[in-house]
Scaffold this active site. Structure first.
Site, mmCIF file in Angstrom:
data_model
loop_
_atom_site.group_PDB
_atom_site.id
_atom_site.type_symbol
_atom_site.label_atom_id
_atom_site.label_comp_id
_atom_site.label_asym_id
_atom_site.label_seq_id
_atom_site.Cartn_x
_atom_site.Cartn_y
_atom_site.Cartn_z
ATOM 1 N N GLY B 333 0.836 -1.187 0.000
ATOM 2 C CA GLY B 333 0.000 0.000 0.000
ATOM 3 C C GLY B 333 0.877 1.245 0.000
ATOM 4 N N SER B 334 0.393 2.261 0.665
ATOM 5 C CA SER B 334 1.082 3.555 0.615
ATOM 6 C C SER B 334 2.422 3.569 1.353
ATOM 7 C CB SER B 334 0.173 4.637 1.172
ATOM 8 O OG SER B 334 -0.998 4.695 0.389
ATOM 9 N N THR B 335 2.726 2.521 2.128
ATOM 10 C CA THR B 335 4.046 2.500 2.776
ATOM 11 C C THR B 335 5.142 2.386 1.712
ATOM 12 O OG1 THR B 335 4.114 0.097 3.040
ATOM 13 C CG2 THR B 335 3.108 1.353 4.832
ATOM 14 N N PHE B 336 4.710 2.161 0.475
ATOM 15 C CA PHE B 336 5.646 2.031 -0.650
ATOM 16 C C PHE B 336 6.100 3.418 -1.117
ATOM 17 C CE2 PHE B 336 6.487 0.050 -5.035
ATOM 18 C CZ PHE B 336 7.447 -0.834 -4.555
ATOM 19 N N LYS B 337 5.303 4.429 -0.797
ATOM 20 C CA LYS B 337 5.526 5.756 -1.369
ATOM 21 C C LYS B 337 6.856 6.399 -0.991
ATOM 22 C CE LYS B 337 0.619 6.632 -2.130
ATOM 23 N NZ LYS B 337 -0.609 7.149 -1.494
#
Lengths: 370, 649
Positions: B333-337
């Site tokens: 999810g957004s922890t990839f950003k």
């Protein structure tokens, strides 16, 4: 008292008269080795040793008595002993006690005994008597009669079933026939016939007897069953090495790996603890004993005495050979004790009576010269 | 007398006869000598030629080698708290070979000692698995009274014996169960493995072996060296005396980097929720906490788990036996950003000042990629893109970078590769790339990479799938400015016999070349997340500097333009809640990932757990029970307004 030394010597002479020094010494040497081995084998039952000592006392007394019975007197016992023996064997077949699946024992009052044991002496006596009676005219017919006299008890014993004793009694009879002078050609023919009869004989054997013979060929086939005795006793002998593990130090013996270690397998104990050196000593004593016996036979006064002495002597050999052969794994396991060494009253008694007879034959040889 | 009467001719006859007889005596004598010579040769054969062979046979006969199983090494946490230990207890064991009727024996045993249905079924299971085992336990942990009762009835049960055995015990039960693992009876498969390693001999007399967790991965260290006793036995197999004894050497103690207190705090923070948490010390790779929820009680396995408990564990939809932290695969999810931002800066695709206008969607190839914030975040620069978690920004960025650049940059951070943690059973995960797709699929049309697929990769969706340990390692690597240490649970190993202590040195796997200013920027943006962005609700009040990122991972695919409505979606189809965080900003001592399965927004479920763990780690502060309960309650029943108000991912 001036006469005392003289009369004392006379008493001693009277007492020892007819006793053959070498025979006594050799047989006692065997008994001593036997007692030492028995002591080692019976650590859990020391009473066995004292029991064997008292057996020995009785046996020596019997020997002493037998030594003073002249062969001529003995000859008179031949026929009755044989007939009684046959009668007892028949009685066993009809009403004997069954022990370990074989009908061998007969109750006589409080004691039990094996009539087959008696036949070991009675048959040679009978045959010696028979050949002696027909000495001057021995023909094939006489040998045939002798063979029948031999076959009757042998078959009765084999039926019990006690193959070991049957073979030994047959051997005794054969020795008598051999020394009586059966022709070499007939002997050879009989040998061939014997070999030819092996096959039908195989069919007559009991299962356990066949198994014993088969396991002899390959004891590892049944290591915990019939092969167990042979495997463990060969291990005992082999691990003894040249000098042995030392008296009381046989591991096979003391950890109960050797079955029947006081009786039939006592040689395994002896051989484990005393090694090859001990075995050579034992073989030498037996050889000397047999040599002495054959010498007595060769010089015996009568045909009867000659046959009897030679047969008895060869029986000693046979017991010793069969027993050591079985323990070291070259002969099938048959119930034969090691003469003078194994524990057991009856065997010791029979053996010393035989020694007594040999002594008597020796002391009565002078008859020829007179 | 008879001879005296013989005539001269008869006398000659007689002499010939005597001569004839003596010849036969000679023959007999010769036969005797030959027979004795044969015996002599046989004796030489046995006693001289084959003496050695027979001696060893006699020795084999009399000497039995009895193995002495070593004591298993202990497992301790970083402060020396015992996590796995041994204790001695009595077991009632059946020797199947010596028992005639097993069923009847067990039946009758039940009259003397409490043997329950589960004991019976466990025994049957063991018996079926290990037919040739010498003895198998029917009851473990007998009380003194039971021992006495059985002793009085012993005569009734030939082939049943009481044995004093060492048992493994895990005093913390479910806590850290996936880290420590458990031991179990050696089965056929273990046996084969031991044979392969050629260590079978060292396992004689040992019934147990590590089956999972550290118990399995450090099996060789923990096991020790088997001792031997030479016992003289008689023909019946009874021991007579001991001839020689080589003592067993206990296995090595293993001290972990794990802090069991921190672990407890973390597990408590999860409550009954499913998920995983991995906390790593960035400067060494040492794992501080390692959670996989739900766990299980490893003590159940020690003397053979009963089939009912096994079925319960094995068939539970919560899959308590799966070690989620290393074998669970989740989209980040957004922890990839933050990593995407890092890539953009490093590869020169964006600058710190790059900005876009976010209308609430990104259009590509006629397809509209929706932002989770309806209407968009307006003007969004790189910093803000992380703080408010703009999807549109990263859709665009991913598209600009292309899949190959993304895959190659993310590969450096360990995404989609086994971390090499000292546990067995690690999954690889998926770092999407055209090559991966080529290998993964069979049909040509499936094998092709479509440019559109790159777009959702940018926000940690699509084919992205990583294990929590990988996400934790990436976080730790970023926190350590690009230094990647292999994650490890064991800190040092003590050999009790020699007193030697073997440290497991931090293993620097790589130094990713990153520009300091870029790292600084991303960390600052992550700090912003927790101060003014999506993580502010959980971390705004933190008394230490920190940086984090929320994440929400879709469990099921959403159709384009379909509005995600939490209440309408079945609990198990709800999004996973993720949160990555490190603290403090300068020289971080902890980096962690928390994942709550089906927890919804990352800010709501995972972030408070992370906060609790960090509070304890940084301040030694134990969570306030009431507050913790309230936080859990809030997570379970989300306020409606909040979702709309921009608890945005």
């Amino acid at each position: 008292m001036e006469l005392a030394p003289f009369s004392a010597r006379r008493i001693v002479q009277r007492f020892t008269g007819g006793i053959d020094g070498p025979l006594l010494a050799l047989s006692l040497a065997l008994v001593v080795l036997g007692l030492a081995t028995l002591f080692s084998a019976s650590y859990e039952q020391p009473a066995r040793v004292t029991a064997q000592v008292s057996n020995l006392v009785v046996a020596l007394a019997a020997m002493w008595l037998a030594a003073r019975v002249p062969p001529q007197t003995l000859m008179r016992f031949a026929v009755p002993a044989y007939l009684v023996g046959i009668a007892l064997l028949v009685a066993v077949a009809l009403a004997g006690d069954v022990v370990n699946g074989a009908r061998r024992w007969l109750h006589v009052g409080v004691a039990r005994f094996q009539p087959s044991e008696m036949m070991k002496l009675a048959l040679p006596l009978m045959l010696a008597w028979y050949f002696h009676k027909n000495e001057s005219t021995l023909k094939l017919r006489d040998f045939t009669v002798a063979a029948l006299l031999l076959a009757l008890p042998v078959l009765l014993i084999a039926r019990q079933p006690d193959l070991g004793t049957a073979v030994l009694v047959a051997a005794a009879g054969f020795y008598a026939i051999f020394f009586a002078g059966i022709g070499w050609k007939i002997l050879a023919a009989l040998g061939v016939l014997g070999l030819a009869s092996l096959l039908p004989l195989w069919g007559m054997l009991h299962d356990y007897q066949r198994r014993r013979i088969l396991t002899l060929i390959d004891p590892t086939q049944d290591p915990l069953g019939a092969g167990y005795h042979t495997i463990q006793s060969t291990i005992a002998v082999g691990s003894g090495g040249i000098t042995g593990k030392g008296w009381l130090h046989g591991t096979q013996t003391h950890l109960e790996f050797i079955p029947e270690k006081h009786t039939d397998f006592i040689f395994a104990v002896y051989s484990e603890e005393f090694g090859l050196i001990g075995n050579v000593v034992l073989l030498t004593i037996y050889a000397l004993l047999i040599a002495r016996g054959l010498m007595i036979a060769a010089n015996a006064a009568t045909f009867f005495a000659r046959l009897l002495a030679a047969t008895i002597t060869l029986m000693f050999f046979t017991y010793a050979f069969v027993n050591m052969g079985m323990v070291s794994g070259i002969l099938p396991v048959v119930g034969v004790p090691l003469p003078f060494v194994s524990y057991g009253g009856t065997a010791l008694l029979t053996l010393f009576i035989s020694i007594g007879i040999l002594m008597s034959i020796r002391s009565h040889r002078q008859l020829v010269q007179t | 007398m008879r001879l005296n009467q013989t005539r001269p001719s008869e006398l000659r006859d007689h002499e010939r006869e005597l001569h004839f007889f003596q010849l036969r005596i000679g023959v007999a004598g010769f036969a005797v000598l030959a027979a004795f010579a044969l015996l002599f040769m046989r004796f030489v054969h046995l006693q001289v030629v084959h003496h050695d062979a027979y001696t060893s046979k006699a020795e084999e006969n009399r000497i039995s080698i009895v193995p002495i199983a070593p004591n298993r090494g202990l497992i301790l946490d970083r402060n020396g708290v015992v996590l796995a230990r041994n204790y001695s207890a009595y077991t009632l064991e059946i020797f199947p070979a010596k028992v005639r009727d097993l069923e009847r024996t067990i039946q009758e045993l039940g009259e003397v000692i409490d043997v329950q249905a589960k004991d019976r079924s466990r025994f049957r299971k063991l018996f079926a698995e290990m037919r040739n085992a010498e003895s198998l336990p029917i009851r473990a942990r007998l009380t003194d009274e039971e021992v006495a009762r059985f002793a009085a009835n012993r005569y009734r049960f030939p082939g049943v014996e009481i044995k004093a055995r060492l048992f493994r015990q895990y005093p913390y039960g479910e806590i850290a169960s996936h880290v420590i693992g458990y031991i179990g009876r050696i089965n056929q498969k273990d046996q084969e493995k031991l044979a392969e390693l050629e260590v079978e001999a060292n396992y004689r007399g040992t019934d147990y072996i590590g089956k999972s967790g550290l118990e399995a991965s450090y099996q060789q260290e923990l096991h020790g060296t088997t001792g031997f006793e030479q016992v003289e036995i008689d023909a019946a197999g009874r021991g007579i005396r001991t001839l020689a004894r080589t003592n067993a050497q206990a296995g090595n103690n293993i001290t972990l980097t794990l802090d069991i207190k921190l672990q407890e705090v973390a597990e408590a923070a999860f409550g009954e929720r499913r998920g995983a948490l991995v906390a790593i010390e960035p400067s060494s790779g040492g794992v501080l906490a390692f959670v996989s929820k739900p766990g299980f009680d490893p003590n159940l396995f020690v003397d053979g788990i009963d089939p009912a408990s096994w079925a319960e564990l094995n068939n539970s939809p919560d899959r308590p036996l799966t070690n989620r932290a290393i074998a669970g695969i989740y989209p980040p999810g957004s922890t990839f950003k933050p990593y995407m931002a890092m890539a953009a800066l490093e590869l020169g695709k964006r600058t710190q000042k790059s900005a876009i206008h976010d209308p609430g969607y990104f259009e590509f190839g006629g397809r509209r990629f929706r932002d989770s914030k309806k209407g968009g975040n307006g003007y969004v620069d790189l910093y803000k893109s992380i703080v408010v978690s703009s999807d549109t920004f990263y859709y665009q960025l991913a598209n600009d970078m292309g899949i190959d650049a993304i895959a190659s940059f993310m590969g450096k951070f360990g995404f989609g590769a086994k971390s090499g943690i000292d546990l067995e059973g690690e999954a690889t995960g998926v770092l999407p790339s055209p090559e991966w797709k080529q290998k993964r699929f069979r049909r040509p049309e499936q094998q092709k990479w479509y440019a559109g697929e790159t777009v959702s990769i940018g926000i940690g969706q699509g084919y992205n799938a990583y294990t929590p340990i990988q996400l934790a390692l990436a976080m730790a690597t970023l926190a350590a400015n690009g230094d990647m240490y292999r994650p490890r649970l064991a800190s040092y190993i003590d050999n009790l016999r020699t007193g030697e202590r073997r440290h497991i040195e931090p293993a620097l796997l790589k130094r990713i070349a990153l520009k300091a200013e870029n790292v600084e920027f991303v960390k600052r943006a992550m700090a912003g997340v927790n101060k003014e962005g999506t993580g502010a609700r959980a971390f705004g009040s933190a008394e230490y500097t920190n940086g984090g990122k929320t994440g929400t991972a879709q469990v099921i695919g959403m159709k384009q333009n379909e509005k995600y409505d939490e209440k309408k979606v079945a609990e198990r189809h709800r999004d996973h809640s993720l949160f990555i965080v490190f603290a403090p900003l300068e020289r971080p001592t902890i980096a962690l990932i928390a994942i709550v399965e089906n927890g919804g927004f990352g800010a709501r479920a995972a972030a408070p757990i992370a906060r609790t763990v960090l509070d304890y780690h940084m301040l030694g502060k134990l969570p306030d029970e009431d507050a913790a309960a309230a936080a859990r309650g809030a997570a379970a029943a989300p306020a409606r307004g909040e979702a709309a108000a921009g608890a945005q991912d």
